[in-house]
Structures are given as C-alpha cells and as structure tokens.
Design a protein around this motif. Structure first.
Motif, PDB file in Angstrom:
ATOM      1  N   PRO A  52       0.825  -1.206   0.000  1.00 31.52           N
ATOM      2  CA  PRO A  52       0.000   0.000   0.000  1.00 31.52           C
ATOM      3  C   PRO A  52       0.863   1.262   0.000  1.00 31.52           C
ATOM      4  N   LEU A  53       0.350   2.288  -0.678  1.00 32.86           N
ATOM      5  CA  LEU A  53       1.031   3.578  -0.672  1.00 32.86           C
ATOM      6  C   LEU A  53       0.708   4.305   0.630  1.00 32.86           C
ATOM      7  N   LEU A  54      -0.562   4.167   1.032  1.00 30.15           N
ATOM      8  CA  LEU A  54      -1.012   4.832   2.254  1.00 30.15           C
ATOM      9  C   LEU A  54      -1.727   3.821   3.143  1.00 30.15           C
ATOM     10  N   GLY A  65      -3.837   7.150  16.287  1.00 29.90           N
ATOM     11  CA  GLY A  65      -3.793   6.324  15.082  1.00 29.90           C
ATOM     12  C   GLY A  65      -2.462   6.428  14.369  1.00 29.90           C
ATOM     13  N   GLU A  66      -2.309   5.529  13.407  1.00 32.43           N
ATOM     14  CA  GLU A  66      -1.062   5.494  12.639  1.00 32.43           C
ATOM     15  C   GLU A  66      -1.343   5.816  11.181  1.00 32.43           C
ATOM     16  N   ILE A  67      -0.487   6.624  10.598  1.00 30.46           N
ATOM     17  CA  ILE A  67      -0.582   6.891   9.162  1.00 30.46           C
ATOM     18  C   ILE A  67       0.794   6.631   8.563  1.00 30.46           C
ATOM     19  N   ASN A  68       0.822   5.707   7.630  1.00 32.11           N
ATOM     20  CA  ASN A  68       2.072   5.410   6.950  1.00 32.11           C
ATOM     21  C   ASN A  68       1.908   5.762   5.477  1.00 32.11           C
ATOM     22  N   PHE A  69       2.826   6.592   4.984  1.00 31.66           N
ATOM     23  CA  PHE A  69       2.749   7.016   3.595  1.00 31.66           C
ATOM     24  C   PHE A  69       4.070   6.731   2.910  1.00 31.66           C
ATOM     25  N   ASN A  70       4.024   5.872   1.901  1.00 33.53           N
ATOM     26  CA  ASN A  70       5.212   5.557   1.126  1.00 33.53           C
ATOM     27  C   ASN A  70       6.384   5.143   2.022  1.00 33.53           C
ATOM     28  N   GLY A  71       6.075   4.328   3.030  1.00 36.71           N
ATOM     29  CA  GLY A  71       7.121   3.832   3.919  1.00 36.71           C
ATOM     30  C   GLY A  71       7.491   4.765   5.065  1.00 36.71           C
ATOM     31  N   MET A  72       6.865   5.958   5.110  1.00 38.20           N
ATOM     32  CA  MET A  72       7.193   6.898   6.193  1.00 38.20           C
ATOM     33  C   MET A  72       6.063   6.940   7.209  1.00 38.20           C
ATOM     34  N   ASP A  73       6.422   6.967   8.490  1.00 36.20           N
ATOM     35  CA  ASP A  73       5.420   7.175   9.522  1.00 36.20           C
ATOM     36  C   ASP A  73       5.162   8.679   9.598  1.00 36.20           C
ATOM     37  N   ILE A  74       3.928   9.081   9.244  1.00 39.38           N
ATOM     38  CA  ILE A  74       3.653  10.523   9.238  1.00 39.38           C
ATOM     39  C   ILE A  74       2.576  10.897  10.245  1.00 39.38           C
ATOM     40  N   SER A  75       2.351  10.013  11.259  1.00 33.50           N
ATOM     41  CA  SER A  75       1.261  10.307  12.191  1.00 33.50           C
ATOM     42  C   SER A  75       1.697  11.136  13.389  1.00 33.50           C
ATOM     43  N   GLY A  76       2.890  10.947  13.850  1.00 34.47           N
ATOM     44  CA  GLY A  76       3.307  11.687  15.041  1.00 34.47           C
ATOM     45  C   GLY A  76       4.144  12.898  14.679  1.00 34.47           C
TER      46      GLY A  76
END
Ligand code: ATP
Ligand code: MG
Length: 311
Positions: free
Chosen positions: A9-11, A70-81
């Motif tokens: 997944p991308l996101l 919650g967790e958001i992962n975009f293109n292999g990066m953790d962008i939630s915190g």
C-alpha cells in the motif's frame, strides 16, 4: 486502473481518530477509529453524508490537523506523530490536495504562472527561470490549458478552467497521492465529467493515486477502484467498487445506494429509497469488529448484527 493486490500500500491509515475540543465540556469525535489503505495508482472513493468526517480524514492525512490517535504510513514513512524534516519535505511534495472551490483556494493576486510555480519555488525544483517556465507550460498543456494562460489571474478563468489550474498546481509536484476533496462538486454537471476524465487520464499517464472525496455516488462509482463508506466518523464498510455497489452489506450503505436515481425510467419507477436512522437502527458502531467478507470487503458491526444482515 487495476490494483495489483501484491503491491505494497502507498497509504495505510490505522485506527485514525480526530477529536476537536469545541468547549470546556464538549468534544466532537469527527473521526473515530478509521482504517483503510490506498494502493499505488488506484482511486479510493470516500463517501458519506455531510458532517460524516470525510474532509477531516483528508486533512488529518495531509497533516493540516494533528491526528488525535492512530497510525498513518505514507510511502514507507510514519507521518502520524512528530515528523522529521526529511519526511516533512517528502510529504509536502509527494502528497498534494485539490480543493472544492478553486476560487477560494487560488491566490487572486497571483498570476497562474506563480500559483502553479509556487511549489517549485518553495522546494527549489528548478535550476533556471527557463526551466521553471518550461515545467509550467508542460503542466498547463497536460491539464488542457494554453501557454498564454500562465499570465492570467484566477478571476479571468471559468470555474472548470480554474479547477484545471488547481489540478496543475498539485500535479507539478509529481505527487504519489492526490487528495481531492469534493473537487468537482462546485462545477457545472457538464464540466464535472470533463474534469473527472482529465483526472483519469492523468492517472493513466503518471500513476498517481487519488483519495477521491465526494457526495455524488455515481461519479465515485465511475472513478473509484475501491470505496469506503463513512457515517458519523466511522468507516462502516469498505471494498471494491463492484462489491459495494453489487453487494452492499451495511444497512447504511444500502440506504445510500437506494437514494441514487436510476437512468432507466422503468427501473426508476420501481426504485424504493430505504431509510436509515442511526438512533433507531439498534447498531452500536463503537462495539464494531471488522468482519472480513471477501478479499477486501469488510463491514464494521457486532457479530450479532453481522449475522442478522447476512442471513
Ligand atoms: N476544526 C474543527 N473544529 C471543530 N469541529 C470540526 C472541525 N473540523 C470539522 N469539525 C466537525 O467534524 C465533523 C466532520 O466534519 P467534516 O468537515 O470532516 O465533514 P464532511 O464529511 O467533510 O462534510 P461535508 O460533506 O459537508 O464536507 C463535523 O461535525 C464538523 O462540524
Ligand atoms: Mg467536507
């Protein structure tokens, strides 16, 4: 675009919550425990009535809001915190947004050249002025505008053309994901199809993925590979477009679909709009577990509710 189930997944959005404290003793739970994934190059449609939290999800993902949990992962990066500088830079280029009202989202004092070129300027994405101009001309052509449009101001365009400028501004960054929040809702019906077709063509060419947020289910059906149904901040059902339209399971999804007028007058005459009232439905979204029905199709409900609907 067909989705390759084997690709990563991308996101990935997992357990996203977005709360707003609006007064001392009142907090709006705009988004409650929402999880879904978007694959590279696909279109994920997010539907639901006004106030269900669609825009909030888009804004949390692109970090206009700080997610409550919650967790958001975009293109292999953790962008939630907390995001480090490198990830923040990547996020600001690889994820772009197209807004509902291009008149309000385009700076009226700037020429189109500088509106579209702003991202290039901020992220130092050219070496010479000529290279900048070249990139702008190319992107204008891609969205069906002429080179001389670069010297005009937003008010000198029609609504449909203005939305093309909005798309060009997102596209020039060569993003992997574009969040389109009701990006065609303000346009004339005849122009809506043009813009959606342009978005499809661009996807074919560039492989960008879309999070397509909309009210209009027929347009969502036309453009989306997969769909998520949102109600009161909860993602109730998600699956491929075919699964959602051919085999909706949640009563809320059924009521949404039953509200679409049929093009065939005979069918339309017999269409029965199903009503759905959360208060009397006896369904508690908070007790929900995610029931896997087939490959990707899941519904949020309790075991009892699930049995009742699928019997
Ligand atoms: N910044 C904010 N502060 C407080 N409440 C907010 C904020 N943003 C959104 N909300 C609330 O969160 C809920 C979801 O709003 P949101 O804008 O995400 O809905 P939506 O599904 O996009 O609706 P629409 O289809 O009308 O655009 C609403 O009850 C709204 O009032
Ligand atoms: Mg909205």
């Amino acid at each position: 675009m067909t989705v390759n189930e084997n690709s990563k997944p991308l996101l990935t959005v997992k357990g996203l919550k977005q709360y707003f404290k609006v007064s001392n003793n009142y907090t709006v739970h705009a988004v409650e425990n929402v999880s879904f994934q978007i694959y590279p190059g696909e279109t994920y449609g997010l539907v639901g009535e006004s106030g269900s939290g669609k825009s909030t999800i888009g804004r949390s993902i692109i970090r206009l809001y700080d997610p409550t949990a919650g967790e958001i992962n975009f293109n292999g990066m953790d962008i939630s915190g907390r995001i480090n500088k490198a990830n923040s830079q990547a996020l600001r280029t690889q994820m772009q947004m197209i807004f509902q009202d291009p008149m309000a989202s385009l700076n009226p004092r700037k020429k189109v050249r500088d509106i579209i070129g702003e991202g290039l300027d901020i992220h130092h994405m050219y070496k010479t002025r000529a290279e900048r101009e070249e990139k702008i001309k190319n992107i204008l052509a891609k969205v069906g505008l002429a080179p001389e449009h670069a010297g005009r101001y937003p008010h000198q365009f029609s609504g449909g053309q203005r939305q093309r400028v909005g798309i060009a501004r997102a596209l020039i960054m060569n993003p992997k994901l574009i969040i389109a929040d009701e990006c065609i809702s303000a346009l004339d019906v005849s122009i809506q199809a043009q813009v959606v077709n342009l978005m499809k063509d661009i996807q074919q060419e560039t492989g960008t993925a879309y999070l397509f947020i909309a009210h209009d289910l027929s347009m969502v059906k036309y453009i989306s590979d997969r769909i998520g149904v949102l109600h009161l901040g909860h993602l109730l059902e998600t699956g491929t477009t075919e699964e959602i339209f051919e085999n909706p399971i949640h009563p809320y999804t059924k009521s949404l679909l039953s509200a679409i007028p049929a093009p065939n007058p005979v069918v339309e005459k017999n269409r029965v709009a199903l009503s759905y009232d959360y208060k009397t439905s006896g369904i508690d979204y908070n007790k929900g577990t995610d029931h896997l029905v087939s490959g990707t199709h899941y519904v949020k409900c309790t075991d009892e509710e699930f049995k009742k609907w699928t019997e």
